[in-house]
Design an enzyme around this catalytic site. Structure first.
Site: not given
Ligand code: DX5
Ligand code: ZN
Length: 219
Positions: A34, A179
């Protein structure tokens, strides 16, 4: 059968090598990187995520699924080319002009990388219909981009199911990746609407047994 792309966004620096090994033995299908530039989203973690991606390339063969939450897509795409990710995804909200969008898609594909377009919760899914024939994957954000550990926004699941029926109707070959905020307790409703690749960060990283939780998520 869905694929699991584990986001390492919330992994602390001191734990990253151990976590990469543990996720590899737990058979995550991808490492979800990310990348945040502090402009497209408030946080800026781009240096750290590049470091994490380099570690992964050094010690694992599991493919990189790079999610660019950046304004200057071109420069970040170039930075990540050298790591030969399997997928590079950038946000439709970062490149409004259709010509520029098509050129960026072409540029990524010419470098032998699958191209994904990410879409924020408030952006209409119809915005993607014109470019669906040219991309490999749509990343539907089920939280506002910018940080991990948020709650899944239920209304975004309707967008996934709308997208899925459009893809099927048009007989397109595009994967759907979801996501944000996805964990064992809510993954079945994300699968039900037609998602092929599931991103989970805290839903996996906060668990004791990665192998167990990933196996259960894939079922
Ligand atoms: C948010 C990111 C996601 C997030 C996923 O901006 O794109 O990929 O980190 O993490 P969780 O599963 O903890 O929401
Ligand atoms: Zn992401």
């Amino acid at each position: 059968m869905v694929e699991i792309s584990t986001s390492i966004l919330s992994v602390k620096k001191e734990d990253i090598i151990k976590t990469i090994y543990n996720l590899e033995t737990a058979h995550t299908d991808y490492f979800h990187i990310d990348v945040m530039d502090g402009k497209f989203v408030e946080n800026n973690n781009s240096q750290l995520m590049l470091e994490y991606a380099e570690y992964i390339k050094q010690i694992s063969n599991i493919p990189l699924d790079v999610h660019l939450m950046v304004e200057d897509v071109y420069s970040y795409v170039n930075t990540y080319f050298s790591l030969k990710p399997n997928i590079i995804t950038f946000h439709i909200e970062a490149i409004e002009d259709e010509e520029k969008l098509k050129n960026m898609i072409k540029y990524i594909k010419e470098n032998g990388i699958r191209v994904g377009i990410a879409i924020k919760p408030n952006t209409k899914i119809e915005k993607l219909y014109k470019i669906l024939p040219f991309i490999h994957l749509v990343l539907v954000m089920t939280v506002e981009p910018g940080k991990g550990g948020q709650e899944l926004i239920d209304i975004t699941l309707e967008k996934i199911s709308e997208l899925k029926s459009y893809i099927d109707k048009e007989k397109l070959d595009v994967d759907i990746e979801a996501d944000g905020g996805i964990k064992l307790s809510n993954i079945s409703k994300v699968k039900e609407v037609g998602t092929n690749i599931i991103v989970s960060g805290t839903g996996i990283i906060n668990e004791k047994d990665y192998k167990d939780v990933i196996e259960k998520m894939k079922r």
